[in-house]
Scaffold this motif. Structure first.
Motif, PDB file in Angstrom:
ATOM      1  N   SER A 320       4.543  46.714  17.058  1.00 54.54           N
ATOM      2  CA  SER A 320       5.414  46.297  15.813  1.00 54.54           C
ATOM      3  C   SER A 320       4.943  47.394  14.910  1.00 54.54           C
ATOM      4  O   SER A 320       3.749  47.715  14.329  1.00 54.54           O
ATOM      5  CB  SER A 320       5.314  45.055  15.541  1.00 54.54           C
ATOM      6  N   ASP A 321       5.885  48.170  14.209  1.00 55.90           N
ATOM      7  CA  ASP A 321       5.645  49.022  13.102  1.00 55.90           C
ATOM      8  C   ASP A 321       5.911  48.639  11.595  1.00 55.90           C
ATOM      9  O   ASP A 321       5.635  49.248  10.826  1.00 55.90           O
ATOM     10  CB  ASP A 321       6.584  50.260  13.149  1.00 55.90           C
ATOM     11  N   ALA A 322       6.486  47.422  11.661  1.00 58.13           N
ATOM     12  CA  ALA A 322       6.616  46.890  10.203  1.00 58.13           C
ATOM     13  C   ALA A 322       5.802  45.683   9.778  1.00 58.13           C
ATOM     14  O   ALA A 322       5.483  44.754  10.830  1.00 58.13           O
ATOM     15  CB  ALA A 322       8.358  46.030  10.287  1.00 58.13           C
ATOM     16  N   VAL A 323       5.367  45.539   8.747  1.00 57.08           N
ATOM     17  CA  VAL A 323       4.170  44.685   8.693  1.00 57.08           C
ATOM     18  C   VAL A 323       4.757  43.211   8.454  1.00 57.08           C
ATOM     19  O   VAL A 323       4.327  42.364   8.942  1.00 57.08           O
ATOM     20  CB  VAL A 323       3.526  44.940   7.040  1.00 57.08           C
ATOM     21  N   SER A 324       5.985  42.873   7.938  1.00 54.74           N
ATOM     22  CA  SER A 324       6.566  41.855   7.885  1.00 54.74           C
ATOM     23  C   SER A 324       6.842  41.144   9.264  1.00 54.74           C
ATOM     24  O   SER A 324       6.875  40.110   9.680  1.00 54.74           O
ATOM     25  CB  SER A 324       8.020  41.666   7.209  1.00 54.74           C
ATOM     26  N   VAL A 325       7.394  42.033  10.245  1.00 56.20           N
ATOM     27  CA  VAL A 325       7.715  41.858  11.765  1.00 56.20           C
ATOM     28  C   VAL A 325       6.470  41.298  12.099  1.00 56.20           C
ATOM     29  O   VAL A 325       6.467  40.118  12.858  1.00 56.20           O
ATOM     30  CB  VAL A 325       8.396  43.062  12.488  1.00 56.20           C
ATOM     31  N   GLU A 326       5.181  41.964  12.218  1.00 56.96           N
ATOM     32  CA  GLU A 326       4.276  41.514  12.615  1.00 56.96           C
ATOM     33  C   GLU A 326       3.550  40.210  12.282  1.00 56.96           C
ATOM     34  O   GLU A 326       3.162  39.404  12.910  1.00 56.96           O
ATOM     35  CB  GLU A 326       3.101  42.646  12.405  1.00 56.96           C
ATOM     36  N   PHE A 327       3.827  40.033  10.884  1.00 58.03           N
ATOM     37  CA  PHE A 327       3.257  38.800  10.204  1.00 58.03           C
ATOM     38  C   PHE A 327       4.190  37.470  10.806  1.00 58.03           C
ATOM     39  O   PHE A 327       3.672  36.555  11.188  1.00 58.03           O
ATOM     40  CB  PHE A 327       3.686  38.690   8.822  1.00 58.03           C
ATOM     41  N   ILE A 328       5.516  37.867  11.058  1.00 57.95           N
ATOM     42  CA  ILE A 328       6.201  36.499  11.737  1.00 57.95           C
ATOM     43  C   ILE A 328       5.846  36.456  13.200  1.00 57.95           C
ATOM     44  O   ILE A 328       5.798  35.465  13.467  1.00 57.95           O
ATOM     45  CB  ILE A 328       7.597  36.856  11.557  1.00 57.95           C
ATOM     46  N   LEU A 329       5.525  37.497  13.739  1.00 54.52           N
ATOM     47  CA  LEU A 329       5.206  37.261  15.245  1.00 54.52           C
ATOM     48  C   LEU A 329       4.012  36.540  15.126  1.00 54.52           C
ATOM     49  O   LEU A 329       3.677  35.656  16.100  1.00 54.52           O
ATOM     50  CB  LEU A 329       4.697  38.679  15.725  1.00 54.52           C
ATOM     51  N   LEU A 330       2.861  36.976  14.144  1.00 54.51           N
ATOM     52  CA  LEU A 330       1.553  35.910  14.288  1.00 54.51           C
ATOM     53  C   LEU A 330       1.982  34.536  14.103  1.00 54.51           C
ATOM     54  O   LEU A 330       1.275  33.558  14.487  1.00 54.51           O
ATOM     55  CB  LEU A 330       0.404  36.699  13.312  1.00 54.51           C
ATOM     56  N   CYS A 331       2.862  34.233  12.815  1.00 52.10           N
ATOM     57  CA  CYS A 331       3.256  33.040  12.666  1.00 52.10           C
ATOM     58  C   CYS A 331       3.779  32.177  13.666  1.00 52.10           C
ATOM     59  O   CYS A 331       3.508  30.919  13.998  1.00 52.10           O
ATOM     60  CB  CYS A 331       4.238  33.000  11.450  1.00 52.10           C
ATOM     61  N   THR A 332       4.520  32.972  14.730  1.00 53.35           N
ATOM     62  CA  THR A 332       5.199  32.462  15.868  1.00 53.35           C
ATOM     63  C   THR A 332       4.082  32.065  16.844  1.00 53.35           C
ATOM     64  O   THR A 332       4.150  30.969  17.452  1.00 53.35           O
ATOM     65  CB  THR A 332       6.378  33.398  16.455  1.00 53.35           C
ATOM     66  N   VAL A 333       2.972  32.675  16.998  1.00 49.59           N
ATOM     67  CA  VAL A 333       1.975  32.310  17.940  1.00 49.59           C
ATOM     68  C   VAL A 333       1.215  30.969  17.246  1.00 49.59           C
ATOM     69  O   VAL A 333       1.072  30.052  18.148  1.00 49.59           O
ATOM     70  CB  VAL A 333       0.820  33.566  17.898  1.00 49.59           C
ATOM     71  N   LEU A 334       1.209  30.763  15.947  1.00 53.66           N
ATOM     72  CA  LEU A 334       0.675  29.811  15.588  1.00 53.66           C
ATOM     73  C   LEU A 334       1.542  28.250  15.791  1.00 53.66           C
ATOM     74  O   LEU A 334       1.132  27.437  16.085  1.00 53.66           O
ATOM     75  CB  LEU A 334       0.141  29.829  13.951  1.00 53.66           C
ATOM     76  N   GLU A 335       2.882  28.671  15.501  1.00 47.22           N
ATOM     77  CA  GLU A 335       3.922  27.621  15.558  1.00 47.22           C
ATOM     78  C   GLU A 335       4.363  27.320  16.993  1.00 47.22           C
ATOM     79  O   GLU A 335       4.477  26.117  17.518  1.00 47.22           O
ATOM     80  CB  GLU A 335       5.011  27.885  14.665  1.00 47.22           C
ATOM     81  N   THR A 336       3.945  28.097  17.958  1.00 44.26           N
ATOM     82  CA  THR A 336       4.232  27.905  19.377  1.00 44.26           C
ATOM     83  C   THR A 336       3.027  26.783  19.691  1.00 44.26           C
ATOM     84  O   THR A 336       3.274  25.870  20.534  1.00 44.26           O
ATOM     85  CB  THR A 336       4.048  29.109  20.340  1.00 44.26           C
ATOM     86  N   LEU A 337       1.814  27.260  19.479  1.00 46.69           N
ATOM     87  CA  LEU A 337       0.619  26.516  20.024  1.00 46.69           C
ATOM     88  C   LEU A 337       0.895  25.001  18.881  1.00 46.69           C
ATOM     89  O   LEU A 337       0.320  23.773  19.925  1.00 46.69           O
ATOM     90  CB  LEU A 337      -0.728  27.034  19.749  1.00 46.69           C
TER      91      LEU A 337
END
Length: 500
Positions: A320-337
Motif C-alpha cells: 500500500s502506498d497510501a497511509v489511509s489505506v494502510e491504516f484501514i487495513l491494519l484496523c481490518t486485521v484487528l476487527e477480524t481477530l
C-alpha cells in the motif's frame, strides 16, 4: 534467466476449452523451467509457423460447407478444380472464432506425462539463435511462454493419500535450515536454503519448504495447500516480505505405490512490496520453531480464531502506498481477530432466556400500540420503526456488551496484549471512523499508523504465545526541528517484563 529444469517433450497442441478437430500432433520440443518461475516451450521455426497458422485460422469467423463433396488432397491442390467449384451450390454454416486457451499434452523422453497451457493465446514468443555444430550454422529457436505445468513422474500409479509436499520459494533468505514438528508432532515442517551465501537477488528460487507426515499410517488427513498458505503468511509476517511459489511437488501413497507430481504455476506475477521485518534474520528460525506448533485449524481457520485471514490483511499493507489505506487495513486485521474472538466468548448482557422473554414482551407492546393508530401516514412510519426494532432484536445488538472499543479492550486483556503505551483509550478508532465516513483521517496520521502497526504485531505475537526478541517501529525525537518526523526500529523482548 537461469534454468532450473529442462525436459525433452513429444506431444500435441490443441484447444483447451472445446473439441479440436485439427490439433498439432507428434511434435518435438523442449520445456524449460527457470529459477524465476517462468516456463517456456522451446520450438523451432517450422513448428512456430504452424502454431501461428493454427491461431490465425481459428481466431476469425469462417463459413464451413455442411454438404461438401469428397475433396481429396490432390483435388485441393488442383487450381483448375477449385476454379470450377461453385460454392454457392453448397449449404454453409458460420463457425464462430475460438476464444479459449490452448494446451500441450504429451510425454518426456523418460516417459513422464506432461501437461501445460499456453500463457499467451496469441503465441507471442521471444526468439534466439543457437549454433548447430552438425550443419556449421545457426538455427532459429522460439520460446513460447507456458503456465500451469504438471509433470507426473509415475503416470501408472493412482493418486493416493498425500504424505509430503515440497514448495520452491522465492524472496526468502535463510541463514540456517530448520526442521520442526507441528500438529501434535504428527507432521514435520522444514525450510532449506537453496541460495548461495552472499547472494543479493532473492526474487528467484532461494528456499524450499517441506511439509510431510511423520507416520505414513496416520489416519488424519490434512490439506497441505492450506497449511502451506498459513506457514507462508507466518513467514511473511516475520520477514515483512511477500513470498512467491516457484513450484510445488506433491507425493502421495496408494496401494499401487508412491506417486510424485510436480507443478509450476508459471505466469504467477510476483507481488512486490515491503513491510517492517518483525524478526531479525538471527531470530527467524527461533520464531518459526516456536510458532509452528500454533499453526493449527483452531488458530488460523475462519471458523475459529481467524488468524489466517488477519495475516492476509496484514500482508496487504506491504504494497500500500497510501497511509489511509494502510491504516484501514491494519484496523481490518484487528476487527477480524476481534470478531472471531467475540464468537468464542459470551458477550451477552443478559441470559438468552431472559433476553427472549423481554423481546417477546416488547414486540407484543409494539403490536398492540399499532392497533390504536388511525392515521395512515403515521401507521406507515410506525411500521418502518417496528421493523427496525425487530431487526435489532434479531441481530442481538440490544444484548451485546458495549462498543467496538469495549470489545477490543476485552480481547487485548484476554490475550495479555499491552496497548496502554500506544493507545490508552484506543484513540485509533476515531481516526478509522473519520477515514471510513469522511475520507480523511487527519493532516498527519503517520505516527498513529506506526503505533497501530506495533499494536497489531503485539496482538499476533500474543496469540502465537511467542517469547523472544522482535522489532517494532519507533518515533525518533530530534530537538529543534519543527514539523519533522522520523521513524526507526526498536528491538524489544516479548512479552514485556510486567507480563511475565
Amino acid at each position: 534467466m537461469e534454468i532450473q529444469k529442462q525436459f525433452s517433450f513429444v506431444g500435441s497442441l490443441k484447444k483447451l476449452h472445446e473439441d479440436d478437430n485439427q490439433p498439432i500432433e507428434n511434435f518435438s520440443a523442449s520445456i524449460q523451467c527457470h529459477k524465476n518461475g517462468s516456463i517456456f516451450l522451446e520450438i523451432g521455426s517450422m513448428l512456430y509457423e504452424r502454431l501461428n497458422h493454427k491461431k490465425f485460422y481459428e481466431s476469425e469467423s469462417v463459413y464451413r460447407l455442411t454438404n461438401s463433396p469428397e475433396l481429396t488432397q490432390d483435388k485441393l491442390e488442383d487450381p483448375f478444380f477449385l476454379l470450377q467449384l461453385d460454392l454457392d451450390k453448397f449449404e454453409k454454416e458460420l463457425v464462430q472464432p475460438y476464444e479459449g486457451n490452448y494446451a500441450i499434452e504429451g510425454r518426456t523422453l523418460e516417459g513422464w506425462v506432461t501437461k501445460a497451457e499456453i500463457a499467451d493465446p496469441n503465441f507471442t514468443a521471444s526468439s534466439k539463435r543457437e549454433v548447430a555444430p552438425e550443419v556449421e550454422d545457426t538455427i532459429q529457436k522460439y520460446l513460447v511462454r507456458l503456465e500451469n505445468l504438471s509433470v507426473d513422474y509415475h503416470p501408472d500409479c493412482t493418486e493416493g493419500r498425500g504424505v509430503e509436499a515440497v514448495y520452491g520459494l522465492a524472496n526468502l533468505q535463510l541463514i540456517q535450515n530448520l526442521s520442526t514438528r507441528f500438529l501434535k508432532s504428527k507432521y514435520e515442517f522444514g525450510l532449506a536454503s537453496l541460495a548461495s551465501i552472499g547472494r543479493k537477488d532473492y526474487e528467484t528460487l532461494s528456499a524450499e519448504m517441506t511439509l510431510k507426515v511423520i507416520d505414513e499410517n496416520e489416519i488424519e488427513v490434512i490439506s497441505y495447500s492450506t497449511y502451506f498458505a498459513w506457514f507462508e503468511l507466518l513467514i511473511s509476517f516475520a520477514t515483512g516480505k511477500y513470498l512467491k511459489e516457484i513450484y510445488r511437488i506433491e507425493i502421495s501413497q496408494s496401494s499401487g505405490g508412491r506417486k510424485k507430481v510436480e507443478y509450476w504455476p508459471g505466469s504467477q506475477c510476483f507481488k512486490r512490496g515491503r513491510g517492517i521485518a518483525v524478526m531479525q534474520q538471527a531470530h527467524l528460525v527461533s520464531f518459526i520453531e516456536q510458532c509452528a506448533s500454533k499453526v493449527t485449524w483452531e488458530n488460523f481457520s475462519d471458523k475459529d480464531k481467524g488468524l489466517g485471514s488477519a495475516l492476509r490483511w496484514y500482508t496487504e499493507t506491504f504494497s500500500s502506498d497510501a497511509v489511509s489505506v494502510e491504516f484501514i487495513l491494519l484496523c481490518t486485521v484487528l476487527e477480524t481477530l476481534n470478531k472471531h474472538h467475540s464468537m468464542e466468548i459470551s458477550s451477552r448482557l443478559l441470559p438468552k432466556s431472559t433476553y427472549k422473554e423481554i423481546r417477546k414482551q416488547i414486540l407484543n407492546v409494539l403490536d398492540e400500540y399499532e392497533q390504536s393508530l388511525d392515521n395512515e401516514e403515521i401507521v406507515s412510519q410506525y411500521q418502518i420503526f417496528k421493523k427496525k426494532v425487530e431487526a435489532s432484536f434479531a441481530e442481538g445488538s440490544f444484548n451485546q456488551i458495549g462498543s467496538l472499543r469495549t470489545s477490543l479492550k476485552l480481547m487485548f486483556e484476554f490475550y495479555k496484549t499491552p496497548y496502554e503505551d500506544l493507545f490508552p483509550n484506543l484513540e485509533f478508532i476515531a481516526i478509522r471512523d473519520d477515514i471510513v465516513h469522511t475520507g480523511f483521517g487527519g493532516d498527519n496520521i503517520f505516527s498513529d499508523l506506526r503505533k497501530l502497526g506495533n499494536l497489531v504485531v503485539r496482538l499476533v505475537l500474543s496469540i502465537l504465545q511467542y517469547r523472544g526478541d522482535y522489532i517494532e517501529s519507533r518515533k525518533i525525537e530530534i530537538n529543534g526541528l519543527v514539523d519533522f518526523e522520523k521513524h526507526g526500529l526498536a528491538y524489544k523482548t516479548f512479552p514485556f517484563k510486567k507480563d511475565r
